[in-house]
Write an enzyme that holds these catalytic residues in place. Structure first.
Site, mmCIF file in Angstrom:
data_model
loop_
_atom_site.group_PDB
_atom_site.id
_atom_site.type_symbol
_atom_site.label_atom_id
_atom_site.label_comp_id
_atom_site.label_asym_id
_atom_site.label_seq_id
_atom_site.Cartn_x
_atom_site.Cartn_y
_atom_site.Cartn_z
ATOM 1 N N HIS A 181 -4.779 -62.300 41.191
ATOM 2 C CA HIS A 181 -5.897 -63.215 40.972
ATOM 3 C C HIS A 181 -5.430 -64.653 40.722
ATOM 4 O O HIS A 181 -6.226 -65.522 40.377
ATOM 5 C CB HIS A 181 -6.701 -62.708 39.757
ATOM 6 C CG HIS A 181 -8.080 -63.266 39.654
ATOM 7 N ND1 HIS A 181 -8.549 -63.869 38.515
ATOM 8 C CD2 HIS A 181 -9.100 -63.310 40.543
ATOM 9 C CE1 HIS A 181 -9.791 -64.267 38.691
ATOM 10 N NE2 HIS A 181 -10.154 -63.930 39.907
ATOM 11 N N LYS A 209 -3.974 -68.534 41.234
ATOM 12 C CA LYS A 209 -4.226 -69.650 42.155
ATOM 13 C C LYS A 209 -3.181 -70.727 41.874
ATOM 14 O O LYS A 209 -3.228 -71.401 40.834
ATOM 15 C CB LYS A 209 -5.616 -70.243 41.950
ATOM 16 C CG LYS A 209 -6.780 -69.348 42.391
ATOM 17 C CD LYS A 209 -7.312 -68.513 41.291
ATOM 18 C CE LYS A 209 -8.550 -67.736 41.738
ATOM 19 N NZ LYS A 209 -8.931 -66.689 40.792
ATOM 20 N N ASP A 249 7.332 -79.368 46.452
ATOM 21 C CA ASP A 249 8.641 -79.927 46.120
ATOM 22 C C ASP A 249 9.066 -79.629 44.682
ATOM 23 O O ASP A 249 9.899 -80.358 44.128
ATOM 24 C CB ASP A 249 8.662 -81.440 46.354
ATOM 25 C CG ASP A 249 8.901 -81.787 47.814
ATOM 26 O OD1 ASP A 249 9.246 -80.874 48.583
ATOM 27 O OD2 ASP A 249 8.723 -82.964 48.181
ATOM 28 N N HIS A 297 -17.716 -70.683 38.124
ATOM 29 C CA HIS A 297 -16.519 -69.859 38.263
ATOM 30 C C HIS A 297 -15.362 -70.374 37.410
ATOM 31 O O HIS A 297 -14.291 -69.783 37.382
ATOM 32 C CB HIS A 297 -16.120 -69.807 39.745
ATOM 33 C CG HIS A 297 -15.135 -68.756 40.089
ATOM 34 N ND1 HIS A 297 -13.850 -69.037 40.531
ATOM 35 C CD2 HIS A 297 -15.213 -67.396 40.053
ATOM 36 C CE1 HIS A 297 -13.203 -67.923 40.766
ATOM 37 N NE2 HIS A 297 -13.994 -66.902 40.482
ATOM 38 N N LYS A 334 -12.918 -71.104 34.303
ATOM 39 C CA LYS A 334 -12.475 -70.243 33.195
ATOM 40 C C LYS A 334 -11.732 -71.111 32.175
ATOM 41 O O LYS A 334 -10.608 -71.550 32.427
ATOM 42 C CB LYS A 334 -11.534 -69.134 33.700
ATOM 43 C CG LYS A 334 -12.168 -68.221 34.772
ATOM 44 C CD LYS A 334 -11.603 -68.539 36.110
ATOM 45 C CE LYS A 334 -11.943 -67.609 37.236
ATOM 46 N NZ LYS A 334 -12.927 -66.645 37.199
ATOM 47 N N ASP A 349 -11.769 -75.860 18.641
ATOM 48 C CA ASP A 349 -11.686 -77.134 17.929
ATOM 49 C C ASP A 349 -11.247 -78.214 18.921
ATOM 50 O O ASP A 349 -11.735 -78.262 20.033
ATOM 51 C CB ASP A 349 -10.744 -77.011 16.729
ATOM 52 C CG ASP A 349 -11.249 -75.959 15.731
ATOM 53 O OD1 ASP A 349 -12.472 -75.834 15.587
ATOM 54 O OD2 ASP A 349 -10.414 -75.255 15.133
#
Length: 488
Positions: free
Chosen positions: A220, A222, A227, A406, A408, A413
């Site tokens: 899952h 991404k 470089d 979508h 997350k 605080d």
């Protein structure tokens, strides 16, 4: 004779169920997960055993776990990562020193500086920035995504990868076999490989692998690294939100991605290279020759500007401990004034729910922002089963109406943030390969609070009285799916 014959199927079912139950108990899974599987094993003749064989084990194997630890140690040495460690007492977050030490003990990655952090909320701007970095790359381009859909503006990013490979840049793509079906069925793999791009299917799904590990253990993550100097992480898949799943009736997907430079990029690169080796070589076959063939080197970090202290936290069935789960619960309990969770798939288990209820009852301003509509009806009802108790405790449940939110993020605080691919559900805690950045920086936290504030005008807070008036069949469905949530 007839009673004896009729009892044979029962004996077979009972014997297989007992054997599966012994294996389950030996694994020492969470109590609610164990009870759910025991119910299926003994309640559904034969079917329960088959389901357990296909979906019961949430590990990728002990040997992969051990090899993963060795690979992370190898990359720590090669990249001189520990030399760039930032002490939290100097970074302004001394109360999270213990948490940072626990993360390092489990993952090997210390707190590192990141420079030039920039957050993207618009897919067009993100893909243009990615394309620019790929076009400027001289040595390597690494992509790792759950969903790689070559339609629309994503084609421009893939074209940039193709150009980079043709000019001699080492280009590697790791795409989840299930999530990236559209990519693998397109002409892009052939065109990219012809240009010199090395493409690998992550966690391939087929009949044989279904009997050796769960087919729904997915990658899952991404990641884009160019470089080894600039990295992108967050919740964006390489899928154009103007075109992706437009037939689901949930609107465009709303996401956030971060671009970062500095020593933290070495840790992100380590995660990619480990994943790539596992899926291209196999954990049992990785040797010195495979490591020597990697396009890696220790780089001098000459970045200027404000340093942001952050820690790379990979998680999933390849890890020894559910560290991300422990970190999330610890952060919820640590909150003193305000806490915000943004998660599309919000299905808290009893421990997370108790932590949220406790925080609200002791006076913390707790907000949970979720999309009003999900692309999965099962997940929608399972999520709603937690709403009543949270609302009664004083948690503000806010439903976003402007699309499928979508993003997350967890904010506590003004000191700490979790940013990456983690959903607040059992799948993210135990079944998916996830990547989270733990950010110990008040200025970056303030930015993320401000960015997530932008969701509020298109949102509607839930009212307990109104929520209680929903149809009775909704309540029954929610309660049924809540029982199944540990194994969904």
């Amino acid at each position: 004779m007839i009673p004896l014959l009729s009892s044979i199927p029962f004996l077979v079912h009972f014997t297989l169920s007992v054997l599966a139950a012994i294996r389950l108990l030996y694994r020492k899974r969470a109590v609610n997960t164990t009870l759910a599987w025991l119910f299926l094993l003994f309640g559904l003749p034969i079917i329960g055993v088959v389901l357990y064989l296909l979906f019961g084990d949430h590990r990728l194997g002990r040997r992969r776990m051990q090899m993963g630890e060795r690979l992370r140690s190898f990359f720590l040495r090669v990249f001189n990562i520990e030399e760039a460690t930032v002490p939290l007492n100097a970074a302004g977050s001394p109360r999270y020193e213990g948490l940072a030490r626990a993360i390092q003990a489990d993952t090997g990655f210390p707190v590192l500086p990141g420079f030039g952090t920039h957050f993207f909320t618009d897919a067009g701007a993100l893909y243009k920035s990615m394309q620019a970095d790929i076009d400027a790359a001289e040595d390597s381009v690494f992509l790792e995504f759950y969903i790689l859909d070559p339609s629309g503006r994503v084609a421009d990013v893939l074209s940039a990868v193709e150009r980079a490979a043709k000019r001699g840049v080492e280009c590697r793509i790791l795409a989840d076999d299930f999530g990236s079906k559209a990519f693998f069925r397109s002409v892009w793999p052939h065109n990219l490989e012809r240009a010199g791009v090395h493409i690998v299917r992550s966690l391939p799904v087929n009949l044989l692998t279904s009997f050796s590990r769960r087919s729904d253990l997915r990658n899952h993550r991404k990641i884009l690294v160019c470089d080894q100097s600039a990295a992108y992480v967050g919740s964006y898949n390489l899928a154009d939100p103007k075109l992706f799943k437009t037939d689901r009736g949930v609107g465009q997907w709303i996401d956030m991605m971060m671009r970062v430079e500095g020593p933290v990029v070495d840790a992100i690169t380590s995660v990619f290279l480990s994943d790539f080796l596992f899926d291209s070589v196999g954990h049992a076959n990785i040797g010195r020759a495979d490591l020597n063939a990697l396009p890696i080197e220790a780089r001098e970090n000459t970045h200027e500007g404000t340093s942001v202290s952050m820690q790379v936290l990979p998680s999933g069935p390849e890890m020894r401990n559910p560290t991300i789960y422990e970190v999330l619960v610890a952060i919820i309990y640590s909150a003193q004034e305000r806490l915000r969770i943004v998660s599309p798939y919000f299905i808290p288990d009893p421990a997370v729910q108790l932590a949220l209820v406790s925080a609200a009852k002791r006076g913390v301003d707790v907000e949970v922002i979720v999309p009003e509509r999900l692309d999965s009806r099962l997940a929608q009802f399972a999520s709603q089963s937690a709403y009543r108790e949270l609302l009664q405790a004083g948690v503000r449940l806010i439903r976003y109406r402007g699309g499928l939110l979508h993003t997350k993020i967890v904010l506590a605080d003004d000191e700490i943030a979790l940013f990456g691919t983690l959903n607040v559900d059992m799948r993210s805690f135990y079944l998916n390969l996830e990547l989270t950045l733990v950010i110990y920086d008040s200025a970056t936290s303030a930015t993320l609070w401000q960015e997530t504030d932008s969701y509020l005008p298109d949102s509607q807070p839930l009212d307990l009285g109104t929520w209680e008036k929903r149809p009775e069949w909704h309540k029954l469905t929610e309660n049924i799916l809540r029982l199944a949530s540990p194994i969904l």
